[in-house]
Write a protein that holds these residues in place. Structure first.
Motif, PDB file in Angstrom:
ATOM      1  N   ILE A   1       0.265  -4.975   6.312  1.00  0.00           N
ATOM      2  CA  ILE A   1      -0.696  -3.876   6.177  1.00  0.00           C
ATOM      3  C   ILE A   1      -1.354  -3.967   4.803  1.00  0.00           C
ATOM      4  O   ILE A   1      -0.689  -4.175   3.794  1.00  0.00           O
ATOM      5  CB  ILE A   1       0.009  -2.521   6.355  1.00  0.00           C
ATOM      6  N   ARG A   2      -2.666  -3.821   4.755  1.00  0.00           N
ATOM      7  CA  ARG A   2      -3.403  -3.928   3.493  1.00  0.00           C
ATOM      8  C   ARG A   2      -3.560  -2.548   2.868  1.00  0.00           C
ATOM      9  O   ARG A   2      -4.033  -1.605   3.515  1.00  0.00           O
ATOM     10  CB  ARG A   2      -4.778  -4.547   3.739  1.00  0.00           C
ATOM     11  N   VAL A   3      -3.180  -2.431   1.603  1.00  0.00           N
ATOM     12  CA  VAL A   3      -3.198  -1.138   0.929  1.00  0.00           C
ATOM     13  C   VAL A   3      -4.061  -1.215  -0.324  1.00  0.00           C
ATOM     14  O   VAL A   3      -4.180  -2.267  -0.953  1.00  0.00           O
ATOM     15  CB  VAL A   3      -1.774  -0.671   0.563  1.00  0.00           C
ATOM     16  N   SER A   4      -4.655  -0.070  -0.678  1.00  0.00           N
ATOM     17  CA  SER A   4      -5.431   0.065  -1.914  1.00  0.00           C
ATOM     18  C   SER A   4      -5.074   1.401  -2.543  1.00  0.00           C
ATOM     19  O   SER A   4      -4.739   2.365  -1.856  1.00  0.00           O
ATOM     20  CB  SER A   4      -6.932   0.009  -1.630  1.00  0.00           C
ATOM     21  N   GLY A   5      -5.149   1.458  -3.865  1.00  0.00           N
ATOM     22  CA  GLY A   5      -4.850   2.712  -4.542  1.00  0.00           C
ATOM     23  C   GLY A   5      -4.381   2.479  -5.963  1.00  0.00           C
ATOM     24  O   GLY A   5      -4.214   1.336  -6.400  1.00  0.00           O
ATOM     25  N   VAL A   6      -4.170   3.575  -6.683  1.00  0.00           N
ATOM     26  CA  VAL A   6      -3.686   3.539  -8.062  1.00  0.00           C
ATOM     27  C   VAL A   6      -2.436   4.398  -8.144  1.00  0.00           C
ATOM     28  O   VAL A   6      -2.441   5.556  -7.701  1.00  0.00           O
ATOM     29  CB  VAL A   6      -4.749   4.059  -9.052  1.00  0.00           C
ATOM     30  N   PHE A   7      -1.371   3.850  -8.726  1.00  0.00           N
ATOM     31  CA  PHE A   7      -0.085   4.543  -8.776  1.00  0.00           C
ATOM     32  C   PHE A   7       0.534   4.392 -10.162  1.00  0.00           C
ATOM     33  O   PHE A   7       0.303   3.397 -10.856  1.00  0.00           O
ATOM     34  CB  PHE A   7       0.883   3.968  -7.724  1.00  0.00           C
ATOM     35  N   ASN A   8       1.323   5.401 -10.545  1.00  0.00           N
ATOM     36  CA  ASN A   8       2.089   5.296 -11.773  1.00  0.00           C
ATOM     37  C   ASN A   8       3.179   4.267 -11.604  1.00  0.00           C
ATOM     38  O   ASN A   8       3.824   4.191 -10.540  1.00  0.00           O
ATOM     39  CB  ASN A   8       2.711   6.641 -12.140  1.00  0.00           C
ATOM     40  N   ASN A   9       3.411   3.468 -12.642  1.00  0.00           N
ATOM     41  CA  ASN A   9       4.458   2.452 -12.572  1.00  0.00           C
ATOM     42  C   ASN A   9       5.802   3.084 -12.203  1.00  0.00           C
ATOM     43  O   ASN A   9       6.235   4.046 -12.838  1.00  0.00           O
ATOM     44  CB  ASN A   9       4.609   1.748 -13.921  1.00  0.00           C
ATOM     45  N   GLY A  10       6.429   2.542 -11.179  1.00  0.00           N
ATOM     46  CA  GLY A  10       7.771   2.970 -10.807  1.00  0.00           C
ATOM     47  C   GLY A  10       7.849   4.211  -9.959  1.00  0.00           C
ATOM     48  O   GLY A  10       8.947   4.583  -9.515  1.00  0.00           O
ATOM     49  N   ASP A  11       6.732   4.885  -9.683  1.00  0.00           N
ATOM     50  CA  ASP A  11       6.778   6.108  -8.875  1.00  0.00           C
ATOM     51  C   ASP A  11       6.763   5.722  -7.397  1.00  0.00           C
ATOM     52  O   ASP A  11       5.770   5.895  -6.688  1.00  0.00           O
ATOM     53  CB  ASP A  11       5.592   7.012  -9.219  1.00  0.00           C
ATOM     54  N   VAL A  12       7.886   5.199  -6.939  1.00  0.00           N
ATOM     55  CA  VAL A  12       7.961   4.686  -5.572  1.00  0.00           C
ATOM     56  C   VAL A  12       7.928   5.809  -4.548  1.00  0.00           C
ATOM     57  O   VAL A  12       7.499   5.600  -3.403  1.00  0.00           O
ATOM     58  CB  VAL A  12       9.217   3.812  -5.380  1.00  0.00           C
ATOM     59  N   ASP A  13       8.358   7.008  -4.918  1.00  0.00           N
ATOM     60  CA  ASP A  13       8.318   8.128  -3.963  1.00  0.00           C
ATOM     61  C   ASP A  13       6.871   8.482  -3.623  1.00  0.00           C
ATOM     62  O   ASP A  13       6.525   8.660  -2.448  1.00  0.00           O
ATOM     63  CB  ASP A  13       9.042   9.343  -4.547  1.00  0.00           C
ATOM     64  N   ALA A  14       6.015   8.574  -4.657  1.00  0.00           N
ATOM     65  CA  ALA A  14       4.603   8.865  -4.410  1.00  0.00           C
ATOM     66  C   ALA A  14       3.941   7.730  -3.641  1.00  0.00           C
ATOM     67  O   ALA A  14       3.104   7.969  -2.751  1.00  0.00           O
ATOM     68  CB  ALA A  14       3.878   9.107  -5.738  1.00  0.00           C
ATOM     69  N   PHE A  15       4.318   6.503  -3.973  1.00  0.00           N
ATOM     70  CA  PHE A  15       3.769   5.342  -3.263  1.00  0.00           C
ATOM     71  C   PHE A  15       4.140   5.403  -1.785  1.00  0.00           C
ATOM     72  O   PHE A  15       3.277   5.239  -0.906  1.00  0.00           O
ATOM     73  CB  PHE A  15       4.306   4.067  -3.902  1.00  0.00           C
ATOM     74  N   ALA A  16       5.415   5.646  -1.489  1.00  0.00           N
ATOM     75  CA  ALA A  16       5.865   5.691  -0.093  1.00  0.00           C
ATOM     76  C   ALA A  16       5.199   6.837   0.661  1.00  0.00           C
ATOM     77  O   ALA A  16       4.805   6.682   1.829  1.00  0.00           O
ATOM     78  CB  ALA A  16       7.386   5.816  -0.045  1.00  0.00           C
ATOM     79  N   ASP A  17       5.065   8.002   0.012  1.00  0.00           N
ATOM     80  CA  ASP A  17       4.412   9.137   0.667  1.00  0.00           C
ATOM     81  C   ASP A  17       2.960   8.808   1.005  1.00  0.00           C
ATOM     82  O   ASP A  17       2.474   9.142   2.095  1.00  0.00           O
ATOM     83  CB  ASP A  17       4.459  10.363  -0.246  1.00  0.00           C
TER      84      ASP A  17
END
Length: 340
Positions: free
Chosen positions: A301-317
């Motif tokens: 699956i191809r994803v795009s976005g900006v995330f804080n380093n290490g914030d895997v909970d926000a990434f998964a959500d």
């Protein structure tokens, strides 16, 4: 009798010399001898060079004021040190010198020696900068590991895992080779990074030119990438500001339009049409609490976005909200799987 120079003073001396430009052959020999006596010196000098760059680039930034005050205090305490009596040293440079001294001396050892090879590694969420014996600079991303072996004929690096960036000191007679899996990147004087992911090895070029080779049963051959419907050698296709991806399985790589936000020193990471499995690997380098596991059915699956380093909970959500993907928390992991 002149008192022997301390390691701190020597760190400052080498920082000044390396900031002035390429070292002479004699200086490279002297640097190699000094670094070889103590494995902690490479990281101290690397930290000093990184701090030097930060002070020069952000000298007027408000957040540097506190560091300047502390640095000036160190200058006053140092008294009549030789490097402060030099007429050509301006006050901003004095701030930089004191700052690199403070930062360099605050760090401990990172290097281990195994059979003539130096090993450098970082923990999850940790970054390091190391000055190598030839004057090159090695920047390690989080959760990464390299081994370094220098000889009079060669400069060999092995990226065991993670990501590393190299600012290579020019030495045409001694190739600088970085190996990761079956791939070998060769440079004499340039700046590039190599990243090892589960499915591919990525090489980003910031300055200069590199040759990219692959080990085959017939020997080393030029890597081939696809660009504009044509197949070219990676060396021709890779230009500054671009990145190539070399598949672990298969023989033809791809070229990205630009490096974009490569994340060196940033607190956020951005993805543009990145495979979910590769994005998860990058997020995991900074994941202190949980790590992401991607099931094969969702890996492409191809994803795009900006995330804080290490914030895997926000990434998964975000992934579960945007795509047909379920995010299940099991102990210290978040498993992402395609929704049925």
């Amino acid at each position: 009798m002149t008192a022997p120079q301390s390691d701190a003073d020597t760190v400052i001396d080498w920082c000044l010399r390396l900031s002035d430009g390429p070292l002479s052959p004699k200086e490279r020999t002297d640097l190699h001898a000094w670094l070889a006596d103590d494995p902690r010196r490479g990281e101290r000098l690397g930290a000093a060079l990184a701090a030097w760059d930060a002070v020069e680039e952000n000298a007027d930034a408000p957040e540097m004021l506190a560091l300047r005050r502390e640095a000036l205090g160190a200058v006053h305490r140092a008294g009549q040190r030789r490097w402060l009596r030099t007429p050509m040293v301006s006050r901003p440079v004095v701030w930089a010198i004191a700052a690199v001294l403070l930062l360099a001396l605050s760090l401990g050892s990172l290097a281990w020696r195994h059979g003539g090879r130096d090993e450098y590694r970082t923990a999850i969420g940790e970054r390091r900068v190391i000055a190598l014996a030839d004057g090159s600079r090695l920047s390690l991303d989080a959760d990464s590991m390299v081994t370094v072996a220098f000889s009079p004929q060669r400069r060999d690096i092995v990226l065991e895992k993670g990501r590393a960036r190299f600012k290579v000191a020019k030495d045409p007679l001694r190739p600088f080779a970085v190996r990761s899996g079956r791939n070998v990147v060769i440079a004499t004087g340039t700046e590039f990074s190599v990243e090892r992911l589960s499915r591919e090895v990525r090489v980003a070029l910031f300055e200069g030119r590199v040759a990219v080779l692959r080990d085959t049963p017939q020997g080393q051959m030029n890597e081939v990438v696809r660009l504009g419907g044509h197949q070219l050698t990676a060396e021709r296709a890779l230009t500054p500001g671009h990145e190539i991806g070399l598949p672990v399985s298969g023989f033809v790589g791809s070229v990205s339009s630009s490096i974009g936000n490569d994340g060196w020193g940033a607190e956020q990471v951005s993805f543009t049409s990145e495979t979910l499995v590769a994005a998860a690997e990058r997020m995991n380098r900074y994941a202190q609490r949980r790590r992401i596991i991607v099931d094969p059915g969702a890996a492409d699956i191809r994803v795009s976005g900006v995330f804080n380093n290490g914030d895997v909970d926000a990434f998964a959500d975000a992934i579960a909200t945007t795509f047909p993907v379920d995010a299940a928390v099991t102990g210290e992991a978040i498993r992402l799987s395609r929704r049925r």
